[in-house]
Design a protein around this motif. Structure first.
Motif, mmCIF file in Angstrom:
data_model
loop_
_atom_site.group_PDB
_atom_site.id
_atom_site.type_symbol
_atom_site.label_atom_id
_atom_site.label_comp_id
_atom_site.label_asym_id
_atom_site.label_seq_id
_atom_site.Cartn_x
_atom_site.Cartn_y
_atom_site.Cartn_z
ATOM 1 N N ARG A 64 27.154 26.395 34.349
ATOM 2 C CA ARG A 64 26.773 25.905 33.073
ATOM 3 C C ARG A 64 27.488 24.664 32.693
ATOM 4 N N PHE A 65 28.685 24.325 32.952
ATOM 5 C CA PHE A 65 29.771 23.581 32.684
ATOM 6 C C PHE A 65 30.496 23.030 33.779
ATOM 7 N N PRO A 66 29.791 22.168 34.760
ATOM 8 C CA PRO A 66 30.291 21.941 35.941
ATOM 9 C C PRO A 66 31.624 21.078 35.844
ATOM 10 N N ASP A 67 31.881 20.219 34.857
ATOM 11 C CA ASP A 67 32.965 19.267 34.755
ATOM 12 C C ASP A 67 34.192 19.545 33.576
ATOM 13 N N ILE A 68 34.118 20.797 33.003
ATOM 14 C CA ILE A 68 35.064 20.789 32.121
ATOM 15 C C ILE A 68 36.327 21.520 32.772
ATOM 16 N N LYS A 69 37.510 21.237 32.232
ATOM 17 C CA LYS A 69 38.868 21.686 32.804
ATOM 18 C C LYS A 69 38.925 23.347 32.268
ATOM 19 N N LEU A 70 38.742 23.902 33.391
ATOM 20 C CA LEU A 70 38.625 25.438 33.233
ATOM 21 C C LEU A 70 39.833 26.220 34.005
ATOM 22 N N MET A 71 40.319 27.253 33.500
ATOM 23 C CA MET A 71 41.362 28.115 34.094
ATOM 24 C C MET A 71 41.057 29.596 33.580
ATOM 25 N N VAL A 72 41.912 30.348 34.254
ATOM 26 C CA VAL A 72 41.456 31.822 33.985
ATOM 27 C C VAL A 72 42.979 32.673 33.799
ATOM 28 N N ASP A 73 43.146 33.574 32.778
ATOM 29 C CA ASP A 73 44.355 34.474 32.917
ATOM 30 C C ASP A 73 43.962 35.994 32.943
ATOM 31 N N ALA A 74 44.607 36.690 33.907
ATOM 32 C CA ALA A 74 44.537 37.829 34.294
ATOM 33 C C ALA A 74 45.346 38.797 33.548
ATOM 34 N N ASN A 75 46.475 38.476 32.844
ATOM 35 C CA ASN A 75 47.374 39.257 32.370
ATOM 36 C C ASN A 75 47.652 40.230 33.234
ATOM 37 N N GLY A 76 48.089 39.993 34.617
ATOM 38 C CA GLY A 76 48.568 40.992 35.294
ATOM 39 C C GLY A 76 47.623 41.959 36.026
ATOM 40 N N ASP A 77 46.223 42.047 35.897
ATOM 41 C CA ASP A 77 45.528 43.084 36.280
ATOM 42 C C ASP A 77 45.336 43.284 37.696
ATOM 43 N N TYR A 78 45.817 42.515 38.559
ATOM 44 C CA TYR A 78 45.477 42.457 40.132
ATOM 45 C C TYR A 78 46.618 42.833 40.717
ATOM 46 N N SER A 79 46.360 43.272 42.032
ATOM 47 C CA SER A 79 47.499 43.447 43.032
ATOM 48 C C SER A 79 47.229 42.730 44.356
ATOM 49 N N LEU A 80 48.130 42.441 45.368
ATOM 50 C CA LEU A 80 47.919 42.016 46.608
ATOM 51 C C LEU A 80 46.726 42.520 47.298
ATOM 52 N N ALA A 81 46.484 43.734 46.897
ATOM 53 C CA ALA A 81 45.352 44.226 47.561
ATOM 54 C C ALA A 81 44.089 43.811 47.128
ATOM 55 N N ASP A 82 44.127 42.996 46.115
ATOM 56 C CA ASP A 82 42.855 42.053 45.446
ATOM 57 C C ASP A 82 42.799 40.567 45.981
ATOM 58 N N THR A 83 43.681 40.175 47.168
ATOM 59 C CA THR A 83 43.577 38.790 47.669
ATOM 60 C C THR A 83 42.296 38.504 47.915
ATOM 61 N N GLU A 84 41.612 39.220 48.618
ATOM 62 C CA GLU A 84 40.093 38.578 49.017
ATOM 63 C C GLU A 84 39.400 38.119 47.726
ATOM 64 N N ARG A 85 39.464 39.121 46.867
ATOM 65 C CA ARG A 85 38.772 38.905 45.512
ATOM 66 C C ARG A 85 39.070 37.369 44.736
#
Ligand code: OSB
Ligand code: MG
Length: 382
Positions: free
Chosen positions: A193-214
Motif C-alpha cells: 500500500r505504501f511502496p515509498d515510505i521509510k519503514l522499519m520493524v521492531d520485534a522486541n526480542g521475539d525471535y531466535s536464530l531458529a527463525d532465521t529463514e522467517r
C-alpha cells in the motif's frame, strides 16, 4: 573552558548544583489507545517523575522505567529504591558531573534510575545558566525529524489505517511492531500500500536464530532496519543473524552502555543503534555512544519509552546532536495522551518536524492541576 574538548568532556567538568528538596511523584496517565508489543500491551504510562528544587528554581526529570519488567528489568519500583537508598546519598554539591558519574559507577546497572538524577541535575544546571538543555549539551538548535512507533494491531486494516494517518502527518519514518505470526504478511500489506515510505520493524526480542529463514523473508520489503529481533540480552547471536540478512539490524534492549555498543559494533551485530537515554544511564553516556557509533558509520537514533512531556522534551533536546543521523521514536504527544502533564505538547510542523521547546532547561512547564489529577504517589526524599 577549552573549546577543543568534546561536548561530553565539557559536560563532565560542569558543577552539580545544590539540592534543597527532591521529590518523587508517580503519575499514571491513560493512553489514547492500548500500545501492543510482542512482550506486553500497555494501557497507561506510569511514570516516576523527579522534582528538583534548588535556590528557588524547580526543575523536573522523568525516569523512563515502566512499572513492570517486561521491556526492561528496571521498574519504577526498583528505580525508586535505587535512587533513594543508593544514588541520592552520592549526590553532593561541589562535585562535577564527571565525578558524579564515577560515583554512580559504583552502583552496577540501574541506568534508568541513574539517568533520572543525572538528567535532572543537567536540566537544573542549564536552568541556572538560563540556557536551553541542548545548549548545555553543546549543540545548536535544529528541527528534529519525527518518527512513529505503531503498536501491534488486531487486524491488518487497523494497521493500514494507522500507517495512513502517520503518512498524512508527514512522519519521517514509520516503525511497526512485529511478533511471531504477525510479521511477514503484515509488513507486505503495508509495503504494497505504501511502496515509498521509510519503514522499519521492531520485534522486541521475539525471535531466535531458529527463525532465521522467517526473518530472511523480511529482506524483500526494503526495510530501513529490523530492531531487536533476538533476545533482549544478546549481542553475539545478532552478529550471526546480521550475516544472514541484507536488512540492517538495530539493537535496542541489548545496549546499556558505550562498552555494549563497542562490542556490538566490533562483532558486526548491528548497523544501527537505538539510544534510549534512560536505558544507557543518561544524557552523557547517550552522547558518547552516539559519537562512537556515528564515527564508525552506524545509523543512530533516539528511542522513546512513550514518555510524558518531560522525558519527551529531554529526547528532543538530545537529538540536536548531529550524531543522531536517523529519525527516532519521537512522535506527537497526542499519539499517546489526551491530557499530558506539561505544556506545550509536541506537535509536528507541516513537513513533519518537531521544534525545540524554547526557554531555559527543557522548555516545557509542568501543569500543577494535571499533575495532581494523575498523581498516584508522592514522596519527599530530601
Ligand atoms: O521497543 O522501542 C521500544 C515503547 C516502550 C517500550 C519499548 C519500546 C517502545 C516503543 C515506543 O517502541 C517508543 C515511543 O513512541 O516512545
Ligand atoms: Mg525497541
Amino acid at each position: 573552558m577549552e573549546p577543543s574538548l568534546s561536548p561530553t568532556a565539557r559536560l563532565e567538568q560542569e558543577p552539580v548544583g545544590r539540592l534543597d528538596h527532591i521529590d518523587l511523584i508517580t503519575v499514571k496517565l491513560p493512553f489514547v489507545a492500548p500500545f501492543g508489543t510482542s512482550v506486553y500491551v500497555w494501557t497507561h504510562k506510569e511514570a516516576l517523575l523527579m522534582r528538583l528544587e534548588s535556590g528557588g528554581l524547580i526543575v523536573w526529570s522523568e525516569c523512563v522505567a515502566d512499572p513492570d519488567p517486561f521491556y526492561f528489568h528496571e521498574t519504577t519500583g526498583t528505580a525508586r529504591h535505587i535512587i533513594k537508598d543508593f544514588l541520592l546519598p552520592l549526590v553532593e554539591p561541589g562535585l562535577t558531573f564527571g565525578e558524579l558519574e564515577a560515583r554512580f559507577g559504583h552502583v552496577r546497572g540501574h541506568g534508568m534510575a541513574k539517568a533520572a538524577i543525572e538528567n535532572g541535575l543537567l536540566i537544573l544546571r542549564a536552568t541556572e545558566k538560563g540556557i536551553p538543555l541542548h545548549e548545555l549539551l553543546g549543540r545548536p538548535a535544529r528541527k528534529i525529524p519525527s518518527g512513529l512507533s505503531i503498536g501491534l494491531k488486531d487486524s491488518p486494516a487497523e494497521l493500514l489505517a494507522a500507517v495512513e494517518k502517520a503518512v498524512a502527518k508527514k512522519y519521517h519514518r514509520i516503525k511497526m511492531k512485529i511478533k511471531k505470526g504477525q510479521d511477514v504478511d503484515r509488513v507486505r500489506a503495508v509495503r504494497e500500500r505504501f511502496p515509498d515510505i521509510k519503514l522499519m520493524v521492531d520485534a522486541n526480542g521475539d525471535y531466535s536464530l531458529a527463525d532465521t529463514e522467517r526473518l530472511k523473508q523480511l529482506d524483500a520489503f526494503d526495510l530501513m532496519m529490523i530492531e531487536q529481533p533476538l533476545s533482549y540480552h544478546d549481542i553475539y547471536q545478532h552478529s550471526l543473524l546480521q550475516k544472514e540478512l541484507r536488512t540492517a539490524l538495530c539493537l535496542d534492549e541489548s545496549i546499556h552502555s558505550l562498552d555494549d555498543a563497542a562490542a556490538a559494533i566490533a562483532l558486526g551485530a548491528c548497523r544501527v543503534i537505538n539510544i534510549k537515554q534512560g536505558r544507557v544511564g543518561g544524557l552523557m553516556e547517550s552522547m558518547r555512544i552516539a559519537r562512537y557509533a556515528a564515527d564508525r558509520g552506524l545509523g543512530v537514533w533516539s528511542g522513546g519509552m512513550d514518555e510524558t512531556g518531560i522525558g519527551r522534551a529531554v529526547n528532543i533536546h538530545l537529538q540536536t546532536a548531529e550524531e543522531f543521523n536517523l529519525p527516532g521514536d519521537t512522535s506527537e504527544t497526542s499519539i499517546y495522551f489526551n491530557e499530558d502533564i506539561v505544556e506545550p505538547g509536541v506537535v509536528l510542523d507541516p513537513e513533519g518536524y518537531i521544534s525545540i521547546p524554547g526557554g531555559a532547561g527543557i522548555g516545557v512547564k509542568v501543569l500543577p492541576d494535571r499533575l495532581m489529577k494523575w498523581a498516584i504517589h508522592m514522596e519527599r526524599l530530601r
